[in-house]
Design a protein around this motif. Structure first.
Motif, PDB file in Angstrom:
ATOM      1  N   SER A  69       0.824  -1.208   0.000  1.00 54.13           N
ATOM      2  CA  SER A  69       0.000   0.000   0.000  1.00 54.13           C
ATOM      3  C   SER A  69       0.863   1.266   0.000  1.00 54.13           C
ATOM      4  O   SER A  69       0.400   2.331  -0.416  1.00 54.13           O
ATOM      5  N   THR A  70       2.095   1.145   0.440  1.00 51.64           N
ATOM      6  CA  THR A  70       3.013   2.289   0.443  1.00 51.64           C
ATOM      7  C   THR A  70       4.354   1.863  -0.129  1.00 51.64           C
ATOM      8  O   THR A  70       4.650   0.667  -0.201  1.00 51.64           O
ATOM      9  N   THR A  71       5.186   2.812  -0.490  1.00 50.95           N
ATOM     10  CA  THR A  71       6.524   2.488  -0.966  1.00 50.95           C
ATOM     11  C   THR A  71       7.352   1.823   0.123  1.00 50.95           C
ATOM     12  O   THR A  71       8.165   0.949  -0.148  1.00 50.95           O
ATOM     13  N   GLU A  72       7.131   2.228   1.379  1.00 53.71           N
ATOM     14  CA  GLU A  72       7.993   1.778   2.471  1.00 53.71           C
ATOM     15  C   GLU A  72       7.700   0.360   2.955  1.00 53.71           C
ATOM     16  O   GLU A  72       8.586  -0.339   3.417  1.00 53.71           O
ATOM     17  N   ASP A  73       6.437  -0.066   2.899  1.00 58.89           N
ATOM     18  CA  ASP A  73       6.034  -1.287   3.598  1.00 58.89           C
ATOM     19  C   ASP A  73       5.635  -2.402   2.647  1.00 58.89           C
ATOM     20  O   ASP A  73       4.938  -2.177   1.652  1.00 58.89           O
ATOM     21  N   PHE A  74       6.025  -3.619   3.013  1.00 61.02           N
ATOM     22  CA  PHE A  74       5.724  -4.778   2.166  1.00 61.02           C
ATOM     23  C   PHE A  74       5.517  -5.989   3.080  1.00 61.02           C
ATOM     24  O   PHE A  74       6.380  -6.850   3.220  1.00 61.02           O
ATOM     25  N   PRO A  75       4.353  -6.105   3.715  1.00 58.62           N
ATOM     26  CA  PRO A  75       4.121  -7.212   4.639  1.00 58.62           C
ATOM     27  C   PRO A  75       3.832  -8.525   3.916  1.00 58.62           C
ATOM     28  O   PRO A  75       3.247  -8.535   2.833  1.00 58.62           O
ATOM     29  N   LEU A  76       4.233  -9.610   4.545  1.00 60.54           N
ATOM     30  CA  LEU A  76       3.997 -10.968   4.034  1.00 60.54           C
ATOM     31  C   LEU A  76       3.048 -11.678   4.978  1.00 60.54           C
ATOM     32  O   LEU A  76       3.297 -11.766   6.171  1.00 60.54           O
ATOM     33  N   ARG A  77       1.979 -12.220   4.429  1.00 64.61           N
ATOM     34  CA  ARG A  77       0.943 -12.856   5.243  1.00 64.61           C
ATOM     35  C   ARG A  77       0.950 -14.367   5.029  1.00 64.61           C
ATOM     36  O   ARG A  77       0.963 -14.837   3.872  1.00 64.61           O
ATOM     37  N   LEU A  78       0.954 -15.111   6.149  1.00 66.53           N
ATOM     38  CA  LEU A  78       0.750 -16.554   6.109  1.00 66.53           C
ATOM     39  C   LEU A  78      -0.637 -16.816   6.672  1.00 66.53           C
ATOM     40  O   LEU A  78      -0.907 -16.486   7.835  1.00 66.53           O
ATOM     41  N   GLU A  79      -1.517 -17.382   5.894  1.00 68.88           N
ATOM     42  CA  GLU A  79      -2.900 -17.537   6.335  1.00 68.88           C
ATOM     43  C   GLU A  79      -3.116 -18.789   7.178  1.00 68.88           C
ATOM     44  O   GLU A  79      -3.722 -18.739   8.217  1.00 68.88           O
ATOM     45  N   LEU A  80      -2.636 -19.917   6.726  1.00 67.83           N
ATOM     46  CA  LEU A  80      -2.816 -21.187   7.449  1.00 67.83           C
ATOM     47  C   LEU A  80      -1.445 -21.848   7.525  1.00 67.83           C
ATOM     48  O   LEU A  80      -1.043 -22.555   6.600  1.00 67.83           O
ATOM     49  N   ALA A  81      -0.755 -21.605   8.606  1.00 68.75           N
ATOM     50  CA  ALA A  81       0.623 -22.061   8.700  1.00 68.75           C
ATOM     51  C   ALA A  81       0.731 -23.583   8.609  1.00 68.75           C
ATOM     52  O   ALA A  81      -0.073 -24.318   9.208  1.00 68.75           O
ATOM     53  N   ALA A  82       1.739 -24.036   7.875  1.00 66.22           N
ATOM     54  CA  ALA A  82       2.013 -25.464   7.720  1.00 66.22           C
ATOM     55  C   ALA A  82       3.490 -25.711   8.054  1.00 66.22           C
ATOM     56  O   ALA A  82       4.318 -24.807   7.913  1.00 66.22           O
ATOM     57  N   PRO A  83       3.811 -26.937   8.481  1.00 62.00           N
ATOM     58  CA  PRO A  83       5.215 -27.232   8.821  1.00 62.00           C
ATOM     59  C   PRO A  83       6.176 -26.929   7.673  1.00 62.00           C
ATOM     60  O   PRO A  83       7.337 -26.565   7.921  1.00 62.00           O
ATOM     61  N   SER A  84       5.711 -27.056   6.435  1.00 67.64           N
ATOM     62  CA  SER A  84       6.574 -26.793   5.280  1.00 67.64           C
ATOM     63  C   SER A  84       6.977 -25.325   5.181  1.00 67.64           C
ATOM     64  O   SER A  84       7.884 -24.975   4.405  1.00 67.64           O
ATOM     65  N   GLN A  85       6.319 -24.480   5.947  1.00 59.65           N
ATOM     66  CA  GLN A  85       6.662 -23.059   5.939  1.00 59.65           C
ATOM     67  C   GLN A  85       7.688 -22.689   7.009  1.00 59.65           C
ATOM     68  O   GLN A  85       8.037 -21.520   7.150  1.00 59.65           O
ATOM     69  N   THR A  86       8.148 -23.687   7.727  1.00 61.54           N
ATOM     70  CA  THR A  86       9.268 -23.465   8.649  1.00 61.54           C
ATOM     71  C   THR A  86      10.485 -23.080   7.831  1.00 61.54           C
ATOM     72  O   THR A  86      10.920 -23.836   6.957  1.00 61.54           O
ATOM     73  N   SER A  87      11.029 -21.895   8.099  1.00 63.25           N
ATOM     74  CA  SER A  87      12.104 -21.376   7.265  1.00 63.25           C
ATOM     75  C   SER A  87      12.597 -20.062   7.867  1.00 63.25           C
ATOM     76  O   SER A  87      12.068 -19.567   8.855  1.00 63.25           O
ATOM     77  N   VAL A  88      13.606 -19.500   7.236  1.00 64.65           N
ATOM     78  CA  VAL A  88      14.025 -18.139   7.554  1.00 64.65           C
ATOM     79  C   VAL A  88      13.577 -17.250   6.405  1.00 64.65           C
ATOM     80  O   VAL A  88      13.844 -17.553   5.241  1.00 64.65           O
ATOM     81  N   TYR A  89      12.895 -16.181   6.729  1.00 64.34           N
ATOM     82  CA  TYR A  89      12.322 -15.296   5.725  1.00 64.34           C
ATOM     83  C   TYR A  89      13.097 -13.981   5.676  1.00 64.34           C
ATOM     84  O   TYR A  89      13.363 -13.368   6.706  1.00 64.34           O
ATOM     85  N   PHE A  90      13.424 -13.575   4.455  1.00 65.58           N
ATOM     86  CA  PHE A  90      14.145 -12.334   4.259  1.00 65.58           C
ATOM     87  C   PHE A  90      13.337 -11.392   3.384  1.00 65.58           C
ATOM     88  O   PHE A  90      12.823 -11.783   2.343  1.00 65.58           O
ATOM     89  N   CYS A  91      13.280 -10.160   3.809  1.00 61.13           N
ATOM     90  CA  CYS A  91      12.749  -9.083   3.003  1.00 61.13           C
ATOM     91  C   CYS A  91      13.933  -8.317   2.414  1.00 61.13           C
ATOM     92  O   CYS A  91      14.980  -8.179   3.070  1.00 61.13           O
ATOM     93  N   ALA A  92      13.782  -7.830   1.197  1.00 61.88           N
ATOM     94  CA  ALA A  92      14.860  -7.074   0.563  1.00 61.88           C
ATOM     95  C   ALA A  92      14.260  -5.968  -0.289  1.00 61.88           C
ATOM     96  O   ALA A  92      13.079  -6.007  -0.648  1.00 61.88           O
ATOM     97  N   SER A  93      15.091  -4.995  -0.622  1.00 60.72           N
ATOM     98  CA  SER A  93      14.644  -3.924  -1.501  1.00 60.72           C
ATOM     99  C   SER A  93      15.798  -3.506  -2.397  1.00 60.72           C
ATOM    100  O   SER A  93      16.971  -3.770  -2.098  1.00 60.72           O
TER     101      SER A  93
END
Lengths: 113, 115
Positions: A69-93
């Motif tokens: 919604s803005t240049t500054e922000d970029f959120p990531l949404r997980l709706e129904l967490a699953a074990p396969s989503q166990t990880s390290v998440y990186f945001c970059a620009s």
């Protein structure tokens, strides 16, 4: 100069729970990215955005959603967490030009149990 | 699809000595960009060095230099006078031309520096 800031740094989720990983940058970059890093693997692109209001899928988008919604922000949404989503998440620009590097946040270690 | 391969999961070097980390990639493009990133235990990804494929001269940044062999699609990183602070995961990355979203990473090489 804060650069790219991600919150939280660590999180444990139960299967089926939802959460949002926050990412904000103060460099006025139009391009923003979300990657995940699994053990022994390189980073894989989940979603990216080329500007406010524009998002697109990367290599591994299933189970995730994003908004810009803005240049500054970029959120990531997980709706129904699953074990396969166990990880390290990186945001970059990055800037628009391809010869510039991406600037990364410090990552979020997510465990789904 | 472009792929990036780092064939050395782990490397070690004695402090003050030189080590070379290997990276190969696959692409049909003639112009592209290559990067080496360092990821210390803090998890922060830090750019070490970048190379533009159309430039024949190998990039150098202080103790870090690359050996870019375009025909062989090879992009190795040489660290001279290794320091304890160089211990980290190192990732090789390829960025496609005119496509900022397409950055591919190798699986990484864990570098240990022995005192």
């Amino acid at each position: 100069n804060a650069g790219v800031t991600q919150t939280p740094k660590f999180r444990i989720l139960k299967i089926g729970q939802s959460m949002t990983l926050q990412c904000t940058q103060d460099m006025n970059h139009n391009y923003m990215y979300w990657y995940r890093q699994d053990p022994g693997m390189g980073l894989k692109l989940i979603y990216y955005s080329v500007g406010a209001g524009i998002t697109d899928k990367g290599e591994v988008p299933n189970g995730y959603n994003v908004s810009r919604s803005t240049t500054e922000d970029f959120p990531l949404r997980l709706e129904l967490a699953a074990p396969s989503q166990t990880s390290v998440y990186f945001c970059a620009s990055s800037y628009e030009t391809v010869n510039t590097e991406a600037f990364f946040g410090q990552g979020t270690r997510l465990t789904v149990v | 699809a472009q792929t990036v391969t780092q064939s050395q999961p782990e490397m070690s070097v004695q402090e003050a000595e030189t080590v070379t980390l290997s990276c190969t990639y696959d692409t049909s493009e003639s112009d592209y960009y290559l990067f080496w990133y360092k990821q210390p235990p803090s998890r922060q990804m830090i750019l070490v060095i970048r190379q533009e494929a159309y430039k024949q001269q190998n990039a150098t940044e202080n103790r870090f230099s690359v050996n870019f062999q375009k025909a062989a699609k090879s992009f190795s990183l040489k660290i001279s006078d290794s320091q304890l602070g160089d211990a980290a995961m190192y990732f090789c990355a390829y960025r496609a031309p005119y496509n900022n979203n397409d950055m591919r990473f190798g699986a990484g090489t864990r570098l240990t520096v022995k005192p």
